[in-house]
Write an enzyme that holds these catalytic residues in place. Structure first.
Site, PDB file in Angstrom:
ATOM      1  N   LYS A  42       0.974  -1.216   0.089  1.00  0.00           N
ATOM      2  CA  LYS A  42       0.003   0.056   0.085  1.00  0.00           C
ATOM      3  C   LYS A  42       0.927   1.222   0.071  1.00  0.00           C
ATOM      4  O   LYS A  42       0.174   2.246  -0.305  1.00  0.00           O
ATOM      5  CB  LYS A  42      -0.907  -0.072   1.253  1.00  0.00           C
ATOM      6  CG  LYS A  42      -1.807  -1.257   1.393  1.00  0.00           C
ATOM      7  CD  LYS A  42      -2.396  -1.250   2.761  1.00  0.00           C
ATOM      8  CE  LYS A  42      -2.864  -2.694   3.359  1.00  0.00           C
ATOM      9  NZ  LYS A  42      -3.115  -2.485   4.409  1.00  0.00           N
ATOM     10  N   GLU A  98       7.667   2.721  -6.105  1.00  0.00           N
ATOM     11  CA  GLU A  98       7.856   2.164  -4.763  1.00  0.00           C
ATOM     12  C   GLU A  98       7.939   3.250  -3.701  1.00  0.00           C
ATOM     13  O   GLU A  98       8.508   4.347  -4.122  1.00  0.00           O
ATOM     14  CB  GLU A  98       9.060   1.204  -4.514  1.00  0.00           C
ATOM     15  CG  GLU A  98       9.293   0.684  -3.165  1.00  0.00           C
ATOM     16  CD  GLU A  98       8.396  -0.288  -2.562  1.00  0.00           C
ATOM     17  OE1 GLU A  98       7.199   0.111  -2.383  1.00  0.00           O
ATOM     18  OE2 GLU A  98       8.721  -1.496  -2.138  1.00  0.00           O
ATOM     19  N   ASP A 102      14.623  -0.237   1.161  1.00  0.00           N
ATOM     20  CA  ASP A 102      15.454  -0.487   2.266  1.00  0.00           C
ATOM     21  C   ASP A 102      16.315  -1.595   2.101  1.00  0.00           C
ATOM     22  O   ASP A 102      17.591  -1.349   1.428  1.00  0.00           O
ATOM     23  CB  ASP A 102      14.474  -1.061   3.377  1.00  0.00           C
ATOM     24  CG  ASP A 102      15.169  -1.042   4.935  1.00  0.00           C
ATOM     25  OD1 ASP A 102      16.013  -0.201   5.196  1.00  0.00           O
ATOM     26  OD2 ASP A 102      14.474  -1.661   5.799  1.00  0.00           O
ATOM     27  N   ARG A 164      -0.031   6.583   7.432  1.00  0.00           N
ATOM     28  CA  ARG A 164       0.027   6.542   6.178  1.00  0.00           C
ATOM     29  C   ARG A 164      -0.502   8.011   5.835  1.00  0.00           C
ATOM     30  O   ARG A 164      -0.160   8.443   4.311  1.00  0.00           O
ATOM     31  CB  ARG A 164      -0.458   5.385   5.255  1.00  0.00           C
ATOM     32  CG  ARG A 164       0.028   4.131   5.569  1.00  0.00           C
ATOM     33  CD  ARG A 164      -0.727   3.131   4.590  1.00  0.00           C
ATOM     34  NE  ARG A 164      -0.574   1.744   4.885  1.00  0.00           N
ATOM     35  CZ  ARG A 164       0.646   1.054   4.733  1.00  0.00           C
ATOM     36  NH1 ARG A 164       1.436   1.676   4.107  1.00  0.00           N
ATOM     37  NH2 ARG A 164       0.562  -0.376   4.943  1.00  0.00           N
TER      38      ARG A 164
HETATM   39  P1  IMP Z   1      12.919  -3.876   1.700  1.00  0.00           P
HETATM   40  O1  IMP Z   1      12.550  -5.227   1.022  1.00  0.00           O
HETATM   41  O2  IMP Z   1      13.613  -4.294   2.952  1.00  0.00           O
HETATM   42  O3  IMP Z   1      13.589  -2.850   0.483  1.00  0.00           O
HETATM   43  O4  IMP Z   1      11.516  -3.107   2.187  1.00  0.00           O
HETATM   44  C1  IMP Z   1      10.903  -2.291   1.423  1.00  0.00           C
HETATM   45  C2  IMP Z   1       9.417  -2.115   2.187  1.00  0.00           C
HETATM   46  O5  IMP Z   1       9.632  -2.067   3.663  1.00  0.00           O
HETATM   47  C3  IMP Z   1       8.916  -0.892   1.724  1.00  0.00           C
HETATM   48  O6  IMP Z   1       8.068  -0.713   0.582  1.00  0.00           O
HETATM   49  C4  IMP Z   1       8.172  -0.330   2.862  1.00  0.00           C
HETATM   50  O7  IMP Z   1       6.877  -0.945   3.001  1.00  0.00           O
HETATM   51  C5  IMP Z   1       9.037  -1.063   4.034  1.00  0.00           C
HETATM   52  N1  IMP Z   1       9.831  -0.082   4.912  1.00  0.00           N
HETATM   53  C6  IMP Z   1      11.162  -0.109   4.623  1.00  0.00           C
HETATM   54  N2  IMP Z   1      11.837   0.811   5.484  1.00  0.00           N
HETATM   55  C7  IMP Z   1      10.580   1.889   5.911  1.00  0.00           C
HETATM   56  C8  IMP Z   1      10.547   2.806   6.851  1.00  0.00           C
HETATM   57  O8  IMP Z   1      11.445   3.452   7.159  1.00  0.00           O
HETATM   58  N3  IMP Z   1       9.284   2.869   7.224  1.00  0.00           N
HETATM   59  C9  IMP Z   1       8.204   2.466   6.711  1.00  0.00           C
HETATM   60  N4  IMP Z   1       8.000   1.379   6.010  1.00  0.00           N
HETATM   61  C10 IMP Z   1       9.396   0.931   5.535  1.00  0.00           C
HETATM   62 MG    MG Z   2       5.929  -1.384   0.845  1.00  0.00          MG
END
Ligand code: IMP
Ligand code: MG
Length: 182
Positions: A42, A98, A102, A164
């Site tokens: 979302k 996106e 992270d 959000r």
């Molecule tokens: P990744 O797979 O670790 O890159 O995570 C990506 C997803 O994690 C994003 O689409 C967010 O939904 C969530 N996410 C990563 N960091 C944050 C943050 O600082 N706040 C809120 N959601 C986060």
């Molecule tokens: Mg996400």
């Protein structure tokens, strides 16, 4: 400011100007191409709504739902597709939208997934980037702003599904984290 926010990291005005800059780059690069703008739900909804209004081209939008987070602030490392792309990806230029990258685990999985469906090209547009936490080789083609290694909320981003709707992005107060939600 919301009572649970310790400080604002990126203001509403700053985000507006960042989103406009990204939209103009995309408009230039995708001019004359038929592409699919694919939002990851979302978190991307606020960003994508603003971004698409500023791109003066013809394109199709679609959404996917994937998750690697289970309500925590760290990735679980396991990605599940809860809702797949609903239009054919074969031979298409796909621009993934996106909220934040992270670890990159989610996008790494999704890019591979779309390529296995024979997409012509798969590019990534993210509003926020935390490159220091990367566990994969994923690099965004369009990136709004690099942020420090902090958990942020607002402008689509949540903590336990809350915040959000904040028009800015901020850092939560310690007492708002792990608080039992009603
Ligand atoms: P990744 O797979 O670790 O890159 O995570 C990506 C997803 O994690 C994003 O689409 C967010 O939904 C969530 N996410 C990563 N960091 C944050 C943050 O600082 N706040 C809120 N959601 C986060
Ligand atoms: Mg996400």
């Amino acid at each position: 400011m919301h009572k649970d926010i310790k400080n604002v990291l990126v203001s509403e005005k700053e985000i507006e100007s960042i989103v406009n800059t990204l939209a103009k780059q995309i408009e230039k690069d995708y001019n004359g191409r038929e592409f699919i703008m694919l939002g990851l739900l979302k978190g991307s909804i606020v960003f994508m709504a603003e971004l698409m209004k500023n791109i003066n081209l013809d394109f199709v939008i679609d959404f996917m739902v994937a998750s690697s987070y289970g309500g925590e602030t760290e990735t679980s490392g396991i990605v599940k597709i809860k809702k797949d792309i609903s239009v054919s990806a074969s031979g298409k230029d796909i621009l993934i939208v996106e909220d934040i990258i992270d670890s990159g685990v989610t996008l790494d999985f999704i890019v591979k997934h779309l390529k296995s469906k024979n997409a012509k090209s798969v590019k990534i547009c993210t509003l926020f980037d935390k490159p220091r936490r990367r566990l994969t080789n994923i690099k965004p083609d369009y990136s709004g702003i690099t942020i420090p290694d902090e958990f942020i909320v607002g402008y689509g981003l949540d903590y336990n599904e809350k915040y959000r709707n904040l028009p800015y992005v901020g850092i939560l107060k310690d007492e708002a984290i792990n608080k039992i939600s009603i």
